[in-house]
Write an enzyme that holds these catalytic residues in place. Structure first.
Site: not given
Length: 361
Positions: A144-145
């Site tokens: 997600c980062t």
């Protein structure tokens, strides 16, 4: 210069421009040539009477007969897999009735300002496999980062290699050694970084992140190389007691070294005599068991095949055996083995078969 006049050197790499800033063996005109061949020629011209035989290839290309001709082996390898292979090979070569078959292994490695050297006497002292759990695992970055909020240049490079490459090229495999592939990743990461106002993307950083390269420091390399050569001299001449058996060096804050005896593990899958106990839940599926096994720092496998004396648990290949054993992945371990049963694990990255005593908890 220490008196070694017959040396064989193996290296599978060619010279890159980044290699020119931390050694004295290569020149700009050598870029693209095999490191082993250029290094051998340079040293033989410099040290008269010294014979060096280069081999441009992998250490795995050679068998027992090749390694049996040497008095000792010095390793400066850049991968865990290669170290595990040579370690297991030298242990396997030992014949208790022939002391000439025992070839000491001197292993050296560096990571930036840190380094270590060690002396391994196969089957006598702790081997490389005994200390596998000392390795620092690579820090994982959440997907997600990478996908939404990159904060560092490394995040942009990981995004380009992990997410963007498969999206653009589908099943085409990314080749970390192909300059065109690295250039594409660099340009994609650079565009991504500009989008999020992140600076610091360079071609060399891209290459380093993708290949997990830690910058080499010339002084650290020199210290560890000197330590390895010193131990070789002591082993072959008995001029002084050799290292027993592990030396750590840290040059980040001043100069610090620490020497200790790393203990041999009786349940080491390479040099030990016992199977390793592995406690599990009987309710784990075989697939969960494999994932837990992959996560163990002292195992480090990727594509394991598992068997017991009674049955085939799971085969990566050939396709017929894979299809036959794949349904076992969804079965509970209690359906497949009994507590205390020995499971044999093989993997393309392991030069040996690992024995595990599966214990239900």
């Amino acid at each position: 210069m220490s008196g070694f006049t017959d040396i064989h050197v193996i290296d599978m790499d060619t010279i890159d421009v980044s290699n020119l800033n931390r050694q004295f063996l290569f020149r700009e005109t050598d870029i693209g040539k095999p490191k082993a061949e250029v290094a051998a020629k340079f040293v033989m011209n410099r040290v008269k009477g010294c014979k060096i035989t280069p081999y441009y290839g992998a250490i795995q290309d050679k068998g027992h007969d090749y390694y049996m001709q040497f008095k000792l082996v010095i390793c400066g390898l850049d991968s865990v897999e290669a170290r595990r292979w040579i370690n297991a090979t030298l242990v396997d070569m030992v014949d208790p009735n022939n002391m000439e078959s025992l070839k000491p292994l001197i292993d050296g490695g560096t990571e930036g300002f840190k380094g270590q050297s060690r002396v391994i006497l196969p089957t006598i002292t702790s081997c490389y496999e005994c200390s596998l759990d000392m390795l620092t695992p690579r820090t994982a970055v959440p997907i997600c980062t990478l996908a939404s909020i990159p904060r560092q240049p490394e995040h942009c490079i990981e995004w380009a290699s992990v997410l963007e490459w498969p999206r653009v090229f589908g099943d085409k495999k990314l080749d970390n050694d192909d300059p065109e592939h690295i250039q594409w990743l660099y340009e994609a990461a650079l565009a991504r970084a500009k989008e999020f106002n992140i600076t610091g993307i360079t071609y060399m950083l891209t290459q380093g992140v993708v290949k997990n390269i830690i910058p080499a420091i010339a002084s650290t390399n020199a210290i560890i190389a000197a330590s390895c050569c010193n131990e070789a001299l002591k082993l072959l001449t008995n001029a002084n007691p050799w290292l027993d058996n592990y030396m750590m060096y840290n040059g980040e804050d001043g100069i610090y070294t620490y020497t200790f005896q790393h203990e041999k593990k009786e349940d080491c899958p390479v040099c030990g005599n016992l199977a390793t106990n592995f406690e599990i839940s009987p309710d784990w599926t075989l697939d969960e068991f494999i994932e837990k096994l992959k996560a163990k720092p002292d195992v480090q496998i990727q594509k394991p095949t598992l068997t017991t004396e009674r049955r085939k648990l799971y085969y990566q290949g050939p396709p017929e055996l894979n299809a036959l054993t794949r349904p076992n992945l969804d079965k509970k371990m209690s359906e497949l083995v009994v507590s205390g049963e020995e499971v044999a694990v093989t993997d393309p990255g392991l030069p040996f078969s690992m024995r595990l005593n599966v214990i239900f908890k």
